[in-house]
Design an enzyme around this catalytic site. Structure first.
Site: not given
Ligand code: IFM
Length: 435
Positions: A167, A351
């Site tokens: 990210e 994710e």
């Molecule tokens: O917990 C985070 C993760 O570290 C990165 N992506 C989003 C998740 C939820 O906020």
């Protein structure tokens, strides 16, 4: 759950993700101090000033956690390696215990038939590098390349896939412009530099890993659908700008060798000198793109300086972290990435998940996963080369500035006793994967 493994093409990968600082326990195993430790120790940054020193104590419970992945019927486990655990000073000597830990983790995955999907950096910058300006410093890509060589020199022969940075938007914009994550800056020049250096560091890490003979290398970006908050022209422009900063800046660099005009209009004066010459590094060919997707935002116009937008409240049902639930956005980004940036390149959902308070009823999480699997399937039917779906997260864990109370896990963690209890969503997903 309506959707099942058999609805997906053969070989489609189901995974769960975690990250090092959020679960391992950074007080253990000789890990160095990170900018999250000091960010959390500064009043007002993190709920109850909680930090990752103990977290889920995964450092000592790795085997039990991998057993949970295997019993769930997953094909792969997505984890990250902590720079501060491997190189406590950020540069120089490696911590043998840190390398041993990731070595055991990778072998532990392989022993259980889980494909290890590694991410090199998921936010725990070693404090000595933060002291030197962290992501604002133009030397970061070189330091990151050294870290990459060190950790992948040890585990790169066995990981199934690897991505340099989780990210980039969070690492740079959220942390240097909005100030919500470490190092908590709110400065446009810092943000511009971090955004560019993160991409150069990504490219350097890819170079290093190719040099080690590794394949299946990708990038993991996060996406948020941006809707104009009202019918005004101002809101339309503001949402387009939000979309460009969040969703298109990093893809633009990685796949088009340029940044969007809507971002350059604000950031160009602050980018590091010579930024235009870095695209050979940034746009090194990849084997896949990972998309992290959770929610949408309503964006209105704002009178302030660039980017002149403001968040507004949206109408959809929300998760425990107040994010609107908008599964169609997953289909939107999978098709947008394919059509505008990646073409035939395999995509992965790296994710997807929801935070839900633990009151014994996990139905909303089951519905969330099911709806997002449905959107993933719709994208596949529309010809998107989607190769896998990853739930965030295996365990309840440290949700950064929100501390430990926001629960994304398929497995409940009692942070007093460290007892793990699979939730109803864990059992529902296991059933869907078995069927
Ligand atoms: O917990 C985070 C993760 O570290 C990165 N992506 C989003 C998740 C939820 O906020």
């Amino acid at each position: 759950m309506r959707h099942r493994r058999s609805d997906f093409p053969p070989g489609f990968l189901f995974a769960a993700a975690t990250s090092s600082y959020q679960i391992e326990g950074h007080g253990f195993g000789g890990a160095g101090e990170t900018h999250w430790d000091t960010f959390a120790a500064t009043p007002g940054n993190v709920v109850r000033a909680e930090d990752g020193r103990v977290a889920c104590d995964h450092y000592h419970r790795m085997d039990a956690d991998l057993d949970l992945c295997a019993a769930l019927g997953l094909d792969a486990y997505r984890f990250s390696t902590s720079w501060a655990r491997v190189m406590p000073e950020g540069t120089g000597a490696a911590n043998p215990k840190g390398l041993d830990f990731y070595d055991r983790l990778v072998d532990g995955c392989l022993d259980r038939g889980l494909k290890p999907m590694a991410t090199l950096y998921h936010w725990e910058l070693p404090s000595p590098l933060a002291d030197r300006g962290g992501w604002r410093n133009a030397d970061m890509p070189d330091w990151f390349a050294d870290f990459t060589a060190t950790v992948m020199g040890r585990i790169g022969d066995r990981v199934f896939s690897a991505a340099p940075i989780n990210e980039p938007w969070c690492v740079s914009w959220l942390s240097h412009f909005e100030g919500h994550h470490a190092p908590g800056m709110r400065d446009i020049r810092a943000a511009a530099r971090a955004m560019h250096h993160v991409l150069v560091a990504h490219g350097r890490a890819i170079e290093v890993m190719r040099g080690l003979g590794m394949g299946n290398l990708g990038a993991v970006c996060n996406f948020e659908r941006a809707f104009p908050a009202d019918d005004s022209e101002g809101a339309r422009v503001a949402a387009a700008r939000y979309d460009a900063i969040y969703n298109r800046f990093f893809l633009g660099g990685l796949f088009h060798r340029r940044y969007p005009d809507l971002v350059l209009e604000g950031l160009e004066p602050y980018l590091p000198r010579g930024w235009q010459d870095d695209f050979d590094t940034i746009a090194a060919p990849l084997d896949w793109l990972g998309l992290n997707y959770y929610t949408c935002k309503r964006i209105g116009a704002d009178d302030g300086p660039w980017p002149s937008y403001a968040y507004r409240k949206g109408p959809l049902p929300k998760t425990q972290v107040d994010w609107e639930i908008h599964p169609e956005g997953l289909h939107h980004f999978l098709t947008m990435a394919r059509d505008e940036y990646t073409g035939d390149l395999p995509l992965l959902v790296t994710e997807s998940g929801m935070a839900l308070a633990h009151d014994g009823n996990d139905d909303a999480r089951i519905a969330y996963v099911d709806a997002h699997l449905g959107e993933a399937l719709r994208a596949i039917r529309d010809g998107v080369p989607l190769a896998g779906f990853t739930y965030w997260s295996l365990l309840d864990n440290y949700e950064w500035s929100l501390g430990y109370e926001k629960r994304f896990g398929l497995v409940h963690v009692d942070f007093e006793t460290q007892e793990r209890t699979p939730k109803a969503s864990y059992h529902a997903l296991a059933e869907a994967l078995r069927a």
